[in-house]
Design a protein around this motif. Sequence first.
Motif, mmCIF file in Angstrom:
data_model
loop_
_atom_site.group_PDB
_atom_site.id
_atom_site.type_symbol
_atom_site.label_atom_id
_atom_site.label_comp_id
_atom_site.label_asym_id
_atom_site.label_seq_id
_atom_site.Cartn_x
_atom_site.Cartn_y
_atom_site.Cartn_z
ATOM 1 N N GLU A 258 45.426 54.298 31.527
ATOM 2 C CA GLU A 258 46.169 53.703 30.411
ATOM 3 C C GLU A 258 46.173 54.628 29.199
ATOM 4 O O GLU A 258 47.180 54.736 28.496
ATOM 5 C CB GLU A 258 45.558 52.350 30.061
ATOM 6 C CG GLU A 258 45.808 51.285 31.135
ATOM 7 C CD GLU A 258 44.990 50.027 30.919
ATOM 8 O OE1 GLU A 258 44.158 50.019 29.968
ATOM 9 O OE2 GLU A 258 45.164 49.058 31.683
ATOM 10 N N SER A 259 45.058 55.303 28.953
ATOM 11 C CA SER A 259 44.977 56.241 27.836
ATOM 12 C C SER A 259 45.926 57.413 28.038
ATOM 13 O O SER A 259 46.634 57.829 27.107
ATOM 14 C CB SER A 259 43.538 56.750 27.685
ATOM 15 O OG SER A 259 43.453 57.749 26.694
ATOM 16 N N ARG B 175 40.775 52.390 35.015
ATOM 17 C CA ARG B 175 41.920 51.764 34.354
ATOM 18 C C ARG B 175 42.121 52.337 32.955
ATOM 19 O O ARG B 175 43.239 52.642 32.541
ATOM 20 C CB ARG B 175 41.712 50.254 34.262
ATOM 21 C CG ARG B 175 41.937 49.532 35.569
ATOM 22 C CD ARG B 175 42.034 48.036 35.360
ATOM 23 N NE ARG B 175 42.444 47.393 36.594
ATOM 24 C CZ ARG B 175 43.223 46.338 36.675
ATOM 25 N NH1 ARG B 175 43.696 45.777 35.574
ATOM 26 N NH2 ARG B 175 43.554 45.816 37.830
ATOM 27 N N ARG B 176 41.040 52.469 32.227
ATOM 28 C CA ARG B 176 41.139 52.946 30.847
ATOM 29 C C ARG B 176 41.608 54.392 30.787
ATOM 30 O O ARG B 176 42.371 54.769 29.886
ATOM 31 C CB ARG B 176 39.790 52.786 30.150
ATOM 32 C CG ARG B 176 39.454 51.329 29.849
ATOM 33 C CD ARG B 176 38.069 51.166 29.269
ATOM 34 N NE ARG B 176 37.767 49.768 28.956
ATOM 35 C CZ ARG B 176 36.556 49.314 28.642
ATOM 36 N NH1 ARG B 176 35.527 50.152 28.593
ATOM 37 N NH2 ARG B 176 36.374 48.030 28.378
ATOM 38 N N THR C 139 36.508 51.767 34.007
ATOM 39 C CA THR C 139 36.577 53.189 33.665
ATOM 40 C C THR C 139 37.900 53.817 34.068
ATOM 41 O O THR C 139 38.581 54.469 33.252
ATOM 42 C CB THR C 139 35.423 53.954 34.340
ATOM 43 O OG1 THR C 139 34.185 53.341 34.013
ATOM 44 C CG2 THR C 139 35.412 55.404 33.902
#
Length: 284
Positions: A233-234, A229-230, A227
């Motif tokens: 990165e987003s 990390r995403r 969760t």
Amino acid sequence: MAMNPEAVEAAASLVAGADALLITAGAGMGVDSGLPDFRGDQGFWNAYPLYRDLGVNFIDMANPENFARDPAFGWGFYGHRLELYRATKPHDGFRILRGWMRQRDDDAFVVTSNVDGQFRAAGFPDARICEVHGSIHHLQCTVPCCAEIWFCEEAVPVDVASMRAGHVPRCPHCGAVARPNILMFGDWNWISGRTDVQDRRFREFLDAHRDARVAVIEMGAGEAIPTIRRIGESVAARLHAGVIRINPREPDIGDGHVGLACGALEALQAINAVLTNWGMSTSR
């Protein structure tokens, strides 16, 4: 594993050049404060040997059904964690981050999957924190009879020999068992109102920084539950921001970003030391 000095300097450059910071944190952030690492069944059982003997794992205990089936047993796990988190002092890395944030007139935001309240305890403004899985320090009704979420001021003593709570909090409106306002596994009754407000503030922060130089500082966020990390990165893709990924086991990240294979405290101290050498340290 020793940190690469060039990587530390690259991370310091990202911090020094940022107008604003996005601080993201997973479970590894609390390890340096002495909090247990629940990564995998073995990590969970090392922290709670009784549950190994009972044949239950973290997923079994982080389940709202326990509060309906056996409230004292359900609160044994969460009550123990609540008292542990209340007694735990945030490590010095929180102070360093808070200093970098103050230098930018609080132009930063924290997004964390942790429910421990460590950022709040370290003095980060409530309006600049998004707890995506909720907080153990806030309660809700198990029914739920209403959408209210309230701060937990009750003590929940736990017998560590049986991991059963000596006190079970109750809903002040209907008298039903109360539970932590945490998103659990198989959870259809979690009241997300508090986190929804935090998420709106986070989206407003992102909208206000579309043209700003933002550095993402990600700490202790693994791939098992990606969760955090995403999210980082987003945001990095959306804002063309640089990411500093701090993770002792899984530091890999693409070009244009920095990976540091160590714990959060060690990395933050190393970055701050470089900033100090450059005459740019902002932690206080």
